[in-house]
Design a protein around this motif. Structure first.
Motif, short mmCIF file in Angstrom:
data_model
loop_
_atom_site.label_atom_id
_atom_site.label_comp_id
_atom_site.label_asym_id
_atom_site.label_seq_id
_atom_site.Cartn_x
_atom_site.Cartn_y
_atom_site.Cartn_z
N ASN B 114 -10.01 43.66 -20.50
CA ASN B 114 -9.36 42.43 -21.01
C ASN B 114 -9.56 41.25 -20.07
OD1 ASN B 114 -8.25 43.99 -23.01
ND2 ASN B 114 -6.26 44.20 -22.01
N THR B 115 -10.73 41.08 -19.54
CA THR B 115 -11.00 39.95 -18.65
C THR B 115 -11.92 39.00 -19.40
OG1 THR B 115 -10.85 41.41 -16.74
CG2 THR B 115 -11.97 39.33 -16.40
N CYS B 116 -11.77 37.71 -19.15
CA CYS B 116 -12.55 36.74 -19.93
C CYS B 116 -14.03 36.92 -19.63
CB CYS B 116 -12.08 35.32 -19.67
SG CYS B 116 -12.98 34.43 -18.41
N ILE B 119 -15.68 35.51 -16.36
CA ILE B 119 -15.44 36.26 -15.13
C ILE B 119 -16.24 37.56 -15.13
CG2 ILE B 119 -13.65 37.44 -13.79
CD1 ILE B 119 -11.68 35.26 -14.85
N LYS B 120 -16.22 38.25 -16.27
CA LYS B 120 -17.03 39.47 -16.35
C LYS B 120 -18.48 39.14 -16.11
CE LYS B 120 -14.61 42.19 -19.77
NZ LYS B 120 -14.72 42.77 -21.10
N SER B 121 -18.90 37.97 -16.59
CA SER B 121 -20.30 37.59 -16.46
C SER B 121 -20.67 37.37 -15.00
CB SER B 121 -20.56 36.34 -17.30
OG SER B 121 -21.91 35.94 -17.19
N PHE B 122 -19.86 36.60 -14.26
CA PHE B 122 -20.27 36.36 -12.87
C PHE B 122 -20.25 37.64 -12.06
CE2 PHE B 122 -15.82 34.60 -11.77
CZ PHE B 122 -15.50 35.53 -10.78
N GLU B 143 -11.86 29.55 -6.29
CA GLU B 143 -10.63 28.76 -6.33
C GLU B 143 -9.59 29.53 -7.13
OE1 GLU B 143 -13.26 28.91 -9.00
OE2 GLU B 143 -11.26 28.45 -9.71
N THR B 144 -8.38 29.02 -7.09
CA THR B 144 -7.27 29.75 -7.71
C THR B 144 -6.88 29.13 -9.05
OG1 THR B 144 -5.63 28.39 -6.59
CG2 THR B 144 -6.35 30.36 -5.43
N THR B 145 -7.87 28.70 -9.83
CA THR B 145 -7.52 28.00 -11.08
C THR B 145 -6.92 28.91 -12.14
OG1 THR B 145 -9.85 28.16 -11.61
CG2 THR B 145 -9.03 26.02 -10.90
N CYS B 146 -7.26 30.19 -12.11
CA CYS B 146 -6.63 31.10 -13.09
C CYS B 146 -6.46 32.46 -12.44
CB CYS B 146 -7.45 31.19 -14.37
SG CYS B 146 -9.03 32.05 -14.19
N ASP B 147 -5.56 33.25 -12.99
CA ASP B 147 -5.28 34.58 -12.44
C ASP B 147 -6.55 35.42 -12.38
OD1 ASP B 147 -2.60 33.95 -12.31
OD2 ASP B 147 -2.13 34.85 -14.25
N GLY B 148 -7.33 35.34 -13.44
CA GLY B 148 -8.51 36.20 -13.53
C GLY B 148 -9.49 35.91 -12.40
N LYS B 149 -9.83 34.62 -12.22
CA LYS B 149 -10.77 34.29 -11.15
C LYS B 149 -10.14 34.55 -9.79
CE LYS B 149 -12.42 30.10 -12.64
NZ LYS B 149 -13.25 28.91 -12.35
N LYS B 150 -8.91 34.09 -9.63
CA LYS B 150 -8.23 34.26 -8.33
C LYS B 150 -8.30 35.70 -7.85
CE LYS B 150 -3.61 33.86 -8.43
NZ LYS B 150 -2.32 33.12 -8.46
N SER B 373 -11.31 28.52 -26.94
CA SER B 373 -10.88 29.28 -25.76
C SER B 373 -11.77 30.50 -25.64
CB SER B 373 -9.44 29.78 -25.90
OG SER B 373 -8.57 28.74 -26.20
N ILE B 374 -12.24 30.74 -24.42
CA ILE B 374 -12.87 32.03 -24.18
C ILE B 374 -11.76 33.06 -24.36
CG2 ILE B 374 -14.08 33.50 -22.53
CD1 ILE B 374 -15.08 31.12 -21.10
N GLN B 375 -12.08 34.16 -25.00
CA GLN B 375 -11.07 35.21 -25.19
C GLN B 375 -10.52 35.64 -23.82
OE1 GLN B 375 -12.44 38.81 -26.98
NE2 GLN B 375 -10.46 39.26 -27.93
N PHE B 376 -9.22 35.80 -23.73
CA PHE B 376 -8.50 36.19 -22.50
C PHE B 376 -8.44 35.05 -21.47
CE2 PHE B 376 -10.56 40.26 -23.94
CZ PHE B 376 -9.45 40.75 -24.58
#
Lengths: 426, 426
Positions: B114-116, B119-122, B143-150, B373-376
């Motif tokens: 369930n990750t956008c 993020i899965k792509s990078f 950067e800390t712009t969203c939980d997923g990336k953070k 919106s990208i899913q998730f």
């Protein structure tokens, strides 16, 4: 004794009476099935049974009585909200309803379906008019611990005034400065709402009340380390859940009474499970009342939960506020420092959480760890990778579970947990 | 001209050659199908076609040549990373690969399903060894712009050193102070990596280079307001995407050449679509190269995209850094202020984004808005509720789309978009 009719109060609070009746009926049955069916429960759990049975009744009446006296009720969703300041001005801090699958249709009108169950739940409770705590609150305090809550509070604010505290995402000096500013601003807001100033005297008192509550919960946490444990994980979770709702002084007294009984049990070698029953540490997303799913699955599968590494558990009780501050500023600093120690997955990096899990697994003599993420809870879900990796490196068995509040997956979870327990015992 | 053999360079960079060949073949075909099939493209788009064809070749060779000269390459994922500082010390800021459905199996070993998709792509690009940009980077800046990336950066850091900037979540004075501290610390890190100090002279130059790039993109954005628009949304998105990869000076020159041609078209009343073609503003999650799905769906359904309210679009180009700062500190302040204006959905509240969407819908003469919106992607997904509500109140047609990088839903999206366009035209 005939139960009091609270319906006039609920009506005054703007609850949806019909839906609320259904909710209470469902919860009552679930409690009976899950809690009252446990064998060999400590006698002192009767207090908790009573609190649960009156959670929407007597407790709300008490809050309304406080409000009549001019004291304020502040509703929160997070262990980051400094209860000490609320207590200082004579207010009561209460957790808001967020642990049941309810009002989902309403919630999904304003939130994406891919939103975690806890967030959908608090929104659903509000939109469906089923939470007396949010209705009784003079202010709701949110925080920026995760994207879902941060953005959902913007929508909740359309229905109930929601004050949001900014939680830092790292633990540098800059973050501490940001957080101190947030705490000071919250203090002003609390003073404004209460019409009363925070003073060194009342804050000292507030710190003491909240610390005493945490000490009682720490005592319980220590006692569970005994083998066999004298209390089930279900009951211990309930205690932690109720700590967010009950009057703190009365709660503290009653938890010490429970602990006295539990220590007596330990002295007599009496437990709720046979020696050799696998001991499980549950780690991860918070389990808001009445989310009892994971310990229910674990404890009906032949194991016992001995600790919760969670906001509804160790995370909210591990650290105390230093009590030796003489000036208001020193006390505020002590509060700031205490809350900066919280190892929520909202921080990056968050290595101390993993250290805490390892420490807790050791101290609670856990045979295995179950990492629980609420589905779509990104911070804990992503962090579970590092948790799992570290536990595996230390040869501590670990099982990752992702679930929501629905009951559809209980059978499948039981299968997975039973397989895990076989492995743990092996 | 025979294409150069870059395989030795890719091998040196540690790429997975076989997988990389497949990737280039797939992307080449997609580009041909989506881009080269467009009618009436501006001649100057040939430059962009060339850049795309050499994105993993000549451009990487240029970066390697920079590195041989002692200049550094900094890879980023977000418009929050101050490119001005990187440019000041002679470094090159490049976007990292994040826009294709690739390496998902690898990514899902370390990230929740369930990750956008971004993020899965990078993560997938890195783990599968398919992104020459991350391989060529001396440092990755997250950067800390969203939980997923953070939280994903903590894992990425195990594979490639990742420096994380803390982005505030509100816009108070405290947040500005936090952000200024982050910018200053990033400056130190950049100086350390480059072995070169940021000075008023080189920072003035860095600010100018990045501002000029933004001005060229602003000019393009303005020209698209013409009716009929002289360039497709697909091509304009490509320009914005390539702005993250190309040499900024050369890019700026070539975009002005493109704009000259487009202005000539406008003077001649020449467009890529008939007058009366519905004009669509696309708003929401960023579309990293080569994510062309939404404009492809829109523009093959009889409409034209006239603006992107997105990080790959207006959000990254709207604001310039003030250029009149004389001292280093004044310039840093100007950078801090410029980046604090970004209206990312990571902020709460984020009313200015909604204002910007309304302004952009008006200025671009959009007949309707598609919120993507990208899913998730929790921040944009949750915020879409308020965006939709406000647009509806203003009687601006709006369609909310949630999607990932897969192609399975293109048919369904086309059906929804076509129905929306019927409504817009009606």
């Amino acid at each position: 004794m005939e139960k009091k009719d609270y319906r006039p109060m609920w009506k005054d609070l703007g609850l949806n009476l019909e839906g609320h009746d259904q909710l209470l009926a469902v919860l009552g049955n679930a409690y009976k099935d899950i809690y009252m069916s446990q064998e060999n429960r400590p006698k002192a759990m009767q207090y908790l049974d009573f609190v649960i049975s009156e959670a929407h009744g007597l407790r709300i009446e008490e809050l309304m009585e406080e409000k009549r006296k001019g004291n304020k009720v502040i509703g929160t969703f997070c262990v980051y909200v400094p209860e000490e300041l609320i207590s200082a001005v004579g207010g009561t801090c209460v957790g808001l309803c967020a642990g049941a699958e309810i009002g989902i249709d309403e919630a999904e009108k304003v939130l994406p379906r891919n939103t975690c169950a806890l967030i959908k739940s608090f929104m659903g409770f509000k939109l469906a008019g089923l939470c007396p705590y949010i209705q009784a609150s003079d202010l709701v305090v949110g925080e920026t611990t995760c994207d879902g809550k941060k953005k959902a509070y913007e929508i909740l604010n359309d229905y109930k005034e929601t004050y949001v505290m900014e939680i830092p995402q790292m633990k540098t000096e800059r973050d501490r400065a940001l957080w101190k500013g947030e705490v000071l601003q919250f203090k002003e807001r609390v003073e404004e709402i209460a019409g009363r100033k925070v003073t060194p005297e009342n804050l000292r008192q507030g710190i003491k009340i909240v610390n005493e509550k945490r000490r009682a919960l720490q005592r319980l946490s220590q006692i569970r380390r005994a083998a066999p444990p004298p209390i089930s994980g279900l009951d211990a979770l309930l205690v932690n859940q109720i700590s967010f709702y009950d009057n703190p002084l009365r709660f503290t007294r009653n938890i010490h009474t429970l602990c006295d009984e539990l220590e007596e049990r330990v002295r007599n070698g009496m437990g709720v499970a046979k020696n050799g029953t696998p001991r499980i540490l549950v780690s991860g997303s918070p389990m808001a009342l009445p989310n009892w799913k994971i310990p229910y699955v674990v404890e009906t599968s032949g194991a016992i939960v001995v600790a919760e590494e969670s906001c509804v558990g160790e995370r909210s009780t591990r650290d105390l506020v230093q009590e030796d501050g003489k000036s208001l500023d020193k006390m505020i600093d002590a509060i700031v420092d205490r809350y900066m120690k919280i190892d929520c997955a909202c921080f990056t990096p968050n290595e101390e959480r993993i250290e805490h899990i390892l420490d807790l697994a050791r101290d609670s003599k856990a045979d295995g760890v179950i990492h629980y993420s609420i589905q779509f809870c990104t911070p804990y879900s992503v962090e579970s990778y590092k948790v799992e990796k570290t536990l595996q490196q230390k040869n501590i068995p670990v099982l990752k579970i992702e679930s929501d509040y629905g009951m559809e997956d209980v059978g499948q979870l039981k299968t997975r947990v039973e397989a895990f327990l076989e492995m743990v015992k092996g």
